[in-house]
Design a protein around this motif. Structure first.
Motif, PDB file in Angstrom:
ATOM      1  N   MET A   6      40.270  40.208  28.311  1.00 32.56           N
ATOM      2  CA  MET A   6      41.474  39.802  29.010  1.00 32.56           C
ATOM      3  C   MET A   6      42.594  39.506  28.005  1.00 32.56           C
ATOM      4  SD  MET A   6      40.384  39.938  32.113  1.00 32.56           S
ATOM      5  CE  MET A   6      41.726  39.151  32.999  1.00 32.56           C
ATOM      6  N   ILE A   7      43.814  39.691  28.450  1.00 29.78           N
ATOM      7  CA  ILE A   7      44.966  39.370  27.615  1.00 29.78           C
ATOM      8  C   ILE A   7      45.002  37.871  27.344  1.00 29.78           C
ATOM      9  CG2 ILE A   7      47.497  39.287  27.567  1.00 29.78           C
ATOM     10  CD1 ILE A   7      47.500  41.869  29.156  1.00 29.78           C
ATOM     11  N   ASP A   8      45.227  37.509  26.099  1.00 30.90           N
ATOM     12  CA  ASP A   8      45.346  36.106  25.699  1.00 30.90           C
ATOM     13  C   ASP A   8      46.604  35.525  26.343  1.00 30.90           C
ATOM     14  OD1 ASP A   8      45.688  33.661  24.466  1.00 30.90           O
ATOM     15  OD2 ASP A   8      45.289  34.404  22.433  1.00 30.90           O
ATOM     16  N   GLU A   9      46.435  34.533  27.219  1.00 30.24           N
ATOM     17  CA  GLU A   9      47.586  33.972  27.931  1.00 30.24           C
ATOM     18  C   GLU A   9      48.584  33.302  26.999  1.00 30.24           C
ATOM     19  OE1 GLU A   9      46.550  31.995  31.830  1.00 30.24           O
ATOM     20  OE2 GLU A   9      44.533  32.409  31.028  1.00 30.24           O
ATOM     21  N   SER A  10      48.121  32.806  25.851  1.00 24.99           N
ATOM     22  CA  SER A  10      49.037  32.153  24.912  1.00 24.99           C
ATOM     23  C   SER A  10      49.952  33.160  24.217  1.00 24.99           C
ATOM     24  CB  SER A  10      48.248  31.359  23.864  1.00 24.99           C
ATOM     25  OG  SER A  10      47.507  32.226  23.017  1.00 24.99           O
ATOM     26  N   ARG A  11      49.598  34.458  24.315  1.00 26.73           N
ATOM     27  CA  ARG A  11      50.415  35.531  23.723  1.00 26.73           C
ATOM     28  C   ARG A  11      50.711  36.595  24.772  1.00 26.73           C
ATOM     29  NH1 ARG A  11      47.309  38.248  19.627  1.00 26.73           N
ATOM     30  NH2 ARG A  11      49.305  39.043  18.834  1.00 26.73           N
ATOM     31  N   HIS A 333      46.629  32.471  46.198  1.00 30.03           N
ATOM     32  CA  HIS A 333      46.753  33.747  46.907  1.00 30.03           C
ATOM     33  C   HIS A 333      46.671  34.962  45.983  1.00 30.03           C
ATOM     34  CE1 HIS A 333      48.000  36.504  50.008  1.00 30.03           C
ATOM     35  NE2 HIS A 333      49.139  36.799  49.411  1.00 30.03           N
ATOM     36  N   GLU A 334      47.388  34.942  44.880  1.00 33.90           N
ATOM     37  CA  GLU A 334      47.405  36.073  43.945  1.00 33.90           C
ATOM     38  C   GLU A 334      46.351  35.857  42.865  1.00 33.90           C
ATOM     39  OE1 GLU A 334      51.305  36.640  42.369  1.00 33.90           O
ATOM     40  OE2 GLU A 334      52.209  37.037  44.323  1.00 33.90           O
ATOM     41  N   VAL A 335      45.187  36.417  43.063  1.00 37.67           N
ATOM     42  CA  VAL A 335      44.106  36.189  42.098  1.00 37.67           C
ATOM     43  C   VAL A 335      44.470  36.787  40.739  1.00 37.67           C
ATOM     44  CG1 VAL A 335      41.627  36.303  41.726  1.00 37.67           C
ATOM     45  CG2 VAL A 335      42.520  36.376  44.056  1.00 37.67           C
ATOM     46  N   PHE A 336      45.208  37.895  40.739  1.00 37.00           N
ATOM     47  CA  PHE A 336      45.612  38.533  39.484  1.00 37.00           C
ATOM     48  C   PHE A 336      46.716  37.751  38.764  1.00 37.00           C
ATOM     49  CE2 PHE A 336      47.605  40.601  43.122  1.00 37.00           C
ATOM     50  CZ  PHE A 336      48.950  40.392  42.867  1.00 37.00           C
ATOM     51  N   SER A 337      47.180  36.652  39.368  1.00 34.78           N
ATOM     52  CA  SER A 337      48.134  35.758  38.706  1.00 34.78           C
ATOM     53  C   SER A 337      47.467  34.485  38.205  1.00 34.78           C
ATOM     54  CB  SER A 337      49.264  35.375  39.676  1.00 34.78           C
ATOM     55  OG  SER A 337      49.972  36.499  40.125  1.00 34.78           O
ATOM     56  N   MET A 338      46.183  34.375  38.405  1.00 29.75           N
ATOM     57  CA  MET A 338      45.457  33.174  38.010  1.00 29.75           C
ATOM     58  C   MET A 338      45.115  33.218  36.526  1.00 29.75           C
ATOM     59  SD  MET A 338      45.244  31.279  40.704  1.00 29.75           S
ATOM     60  CE  MET A 338      43.932  30.125  40.297  1.00 29.75           C
ATOM     61  N   PRO A 339      44.740  32.054  35.951  1.00 28.88           N
ATOM     62  CA  PRO A 339      44.286  32.045  34.553  1.00 28.88           C
ATOM     63  C   PRO A 339      43.062  32.929  34.365  1.00 28.88           C
ATOM     64  CG  PRO A 339      44.774  29.819  35.304  1.00 28.88           C
ATOM     65  CD  PRO A 339      44.822  30.703  36.524  1.00 28.88           C
ATOM     66  N   ASN A 340      42.794  33.292  33.118  1.00 29.35           N
ATOM     67  CA  ASN A 340      41.694  34.208  32.807  1.00 29.35           C
ATOM     68  C   ASN A 340      40.345  33.733  33.338  1.00 29.35           C
ATOM     69  OD1 ASN A 340      43.512  35.836  31.524  1.00 29.35           O
ATOM     70  ND2 ASN A 340      42.850  35.340  29.440  1.00 29.35           N
ATOM     71  N   VAL A 342      39.592  32.553  36.097  1.00 26.10           N
ATOM     72  CA  VAL A 342      39.414  33.031  37.472  1.00 26.10           C
ATOM     73  C   VAL A 342      39.605  34.544  37.545  1.00 26.10           C
ATOM     74  CG1 VAL A 342      40.313  32.912  39.830  1.00 26.10           C
ATOM     75  CG2 VAL A 342      40.144  30.833  38.447  1.00 26.10           C
ATOM     76  N   TYR A 343      40.641  35.036  36.879  1.00 25.01           N
ATOM     77  CA  TYR A 343      40.985  36.460  36.919  1.00 25.01           C
ATOM     78  C   TYR A 343      39.864  37.321  36.322  1.00 25.01           C
ATOM     79  CZ  TYR A 343      44.278  40.470  36.487  1.00 25.01           C
ATOM     80  OH  TYR A 343      44.924  41.677  36.588  1.00 25.01           O
ATOM     81  N   GLY A 344      39.284  36.890  35.205  1.00 26.12           N
ATOM     82  CA  GLY A 344      38.264  37.688  34.528  1.00 26.12           C
ATOM     83  C   GLY A 344      37.052  38.003  35.397  1.00 26.12           C
ATOM     84  N   PRO A 345      36.358  36.986  35.947  1.00 23.74           N
ATOM     85  CA  PRO A 345      35.202  37.270  36.811  1.00 23.74           C
ATOM     86  C   PRO A 345      35.565  38.083  38.053  1.00 23.74           C
ATOM     87  CG  PRO A 345      35.175  34.990  36.069  1.00 23.74           C
ATOM     88  CD  PRO A 345      36.504  35.550  35.651  1.00 23.74           C
ATOM     89  N   TYR A 346      36.752  37.840  38.595  1.00 20.98           N
ATOM     90  CA  TYR A 346      37.252  38.616  39.746  1.00 20.98           C
ATOM     91  C   TYR A 346      37.369  40.088  39.386  1.00 20.98           C
ATOM     92  CZ  TYR A 346      41.474  40.202  42.452  1.00 20.98           C
ATOM     93  OH  TYR A 346      42.416  40.875  43.196  1.00 20.98           O
ATOM     94  N   LEU A 347      37.956  40.372  38.247  1.00 22.11           N
ATOM     95  CA  LEU A 347      38.118  41.754  37.806  1.00 22.11           C
ATOM     96  C   LEU A 347      36.771  42.414  37.539  1.00 22.11           C
ATOM     97  CD1 LEU A 347      39.996  44.059  36.955  1.00 22.11           C
ATOM     98  CD2 LEU A 347      40.090  43.017  34.674  1.00 22.11           C
ATOM     99  N   GLU A 348      35.868  41.687  36.914  1.00 24.15           N
ATOM    100  CA  GLU A 348      34.548  42.239  36.634  1.00 24.15           C
ATOM    101  C   GLU A 348      33.817  42.596  37.931  1.00 24.15           C
ATOM    102  OE1 GLU A 348      32.484  39.462  34.198  1.00 24.15           O
ATOM    103  OE2 GLU A 348      33.783  39.773  32.448  1.00 24.15           O
ATOM    104  N   ARG A 349      33.999  41.752  38.937  1.00 24.39           N
ATOM    105  CA  ARG A 349      33.327  42.024  40.213  1.00 24.39           C
ATOM    106  C   ARG A 349      33.921  43.253  40.894  1.00 24.39           C
ATOM    107  NH1 ARG A 349      30.670  37.375  43.787  1.00 24.39           N
ATOM    108  NH2 ARG A 349      29.365  38.708  45.069  1.00 24.39           N
ATOM    109  N   ILE A 350      35.227  43.409  40.787  1.00 23.25           N
ATOM    110  CA  ILE A 350      35.884  44.582  41.357  1.00 23.25           C
ATOM    111  C   ILE A 350      35.368  45.858  40.694  1.00 23.25           C
ATOM    112  CG2 ILE A 350      38.088  45.827  41.478  1.00 23.25           C
ATOM    113  CD1 ILE A 350      39.440  43.077  41.863  1.00 23.25           C
TER     114      ILE A 350
END
Length: 363
Positions: A6-11, A333-340, A342-350
């Motif tokens: 995942m993209i580093d949120e700090s950068r 609501h926007e899972v793809f706007s959540m921190p890594n 939450v977003y990471g496991p969601y993406l892996e499941r997709i």
């Protein structure tokens, strides 16, 4: 399936500017889709568009990303294995470029991606003069447009491999209707916080009665009470759990592109959302679904109702279809706007769902 970094949120902004956007531009095709034939086939009179952001009367704008060209960029983490294509159906007031980060991850996983701006959004044709306002005359127009786009542009990018669907919010309601009316079009479908029914702050029956009356009084193209035009001010109030770097990136895109400044609903749009809700939840329509569905439901969703999502999945299953719900208790609501986290496991499941040949996610 290769695990994605995942993209580093700090950068975040730096990574998007220096790595993601240049790679996307190298494999991106921008185009325009004429929906008039598909709309006529659906019994709808084509609209010419009174406000034309792209200079092409009545046409719909899209961005597509070629996985083979992307592999030529030799980005770290790319699978270099072509897996097919994913059509993205975006949400209310959104636009294709908002999905750049998700497109990046899909490309890394080996999928080409096709994203069309729904009518009244982004660079696609519009039918009201106010650039902040979303209006549609008939919800079935969204459905005909998306299906025709997938049947032509999407299938071309799939190149004989699976064609999958990813939908969010309003785009999820549209996607659900497409799955009911075109049951063999997609191989798999992910509905992320789909708008089976919008959250209006009042009972559904009262919403139907109110917007029906207001539209009958000639107010269909007027802004819904309590909403406002885009003013350039970033309000993080409704996004307390979201990733601030991601929210700031989306806001920057809106500010830099006037065509991305859709921001509020018309009364007719709400009325059509109510019509779509009834049609999508029809047991007979749900029984037509053949595409396996994975639906993500969010515990902190303030924009769409969760119970109608559950009803939709249950009715699809009752009709013999394959469908499952993943409830994300900690997500907005926007899972793809959540921190890594939450977003990471969601993406892996997709990605596991799209790539799983035995439908383990929906048994």
């Amino acid at each position: 399936m290769t695990q994605l970094n995942m993209i580093d949120e700090s950068r975040y902004a730096e990574t998007m500017e220096r790595t993601v956007i240049p790679a996307l531009e190298a494999c991106r095709e921008e185009g325009w889709f004429d929906p008039s034939e598909a709309e006529r086939s659906a019994g709808l009179a084509p609209l010419s568009g009174t406000m034309d952001t792209g200079g092409r009367s009545g046409q719909l704008h899209y961005l597509c990303y070629d996985a083979n060209k992307f592999d030529g960029e030799r980005e770290e983490g790319a699978t270099a294995t072509f897996r097919g294509a994913i059509v993205i159906s975006h949400g209310f007031t959104e636009f294709a470029e908002k999905y750049d980060e998700l497109v990046w991850y899909f490309l890394l996983a080996g999928y080409s991606v096709c994203v069309m701006d729904h009518r009244g959004h982004g660079k696609s044709a519009r039918d009201v003069d106010n650039p902040s306002l979303v209006w549609i005359d008939d919800w079935r127009r969204y459905v005909a447009d998306l299906a025709a786009f997938a049947q032509t542009v999407g299938q071309n990018y799939a190149n004989g491999q699976p064609l999958n669907l990813f939908c969010h919010s309003m785009g999820g309601g549209i996607g659900a209707a497409v799955l009911e009316r075109y049951p063999t079009l997609f191989d798999r479908a992910v509905l992320s916080a789909p708008m089976i029914a919008p959250q209006t702050g009042m009972p559904m029956w009262l919403t139907r009665a109110l917007v029906g009356t207001l539209c009958a009084c000639g107010l269909g193209r007027h802004r819904v009470f309590g909403q406002k035009d885009f003013d350039g001010v970033l309000d993080l109030g409704p996004y307390q759990l979201s990733s601030e770097p991601r929210e700031r990136w989306y806001h920057r895109l809106r500010c830099e592109h006037p065509e991305y400044q859709t921001y509020c609903a018309s009364f007719e749009w709400v009325r059509q959302a109510m019509h779509m809700n009834r049609a999508v939840l029809s047991p007979a329509a749900c029984a037509e679904v053949e595409t396996p569905i994975l639906l993500f439901q969010c515990g902190h969703d303030i924009w769409v109702r969760n119970q109608p999502q559950t009803e939709f999945v249950n009715r699809v299953k009752d009709g013999g279809g394959h469908a499952a719900i993943v409830h994300l208790a900690d997500s907005e609501h926007e899972v793809f706007s959540m921190p890594n986290a939450v977003y990471g496991p969601y993406l892996e499941r997709i990605l596991a769902f799209f790539g799983d040949p035995v439908l383990a996610e929906v048994e």
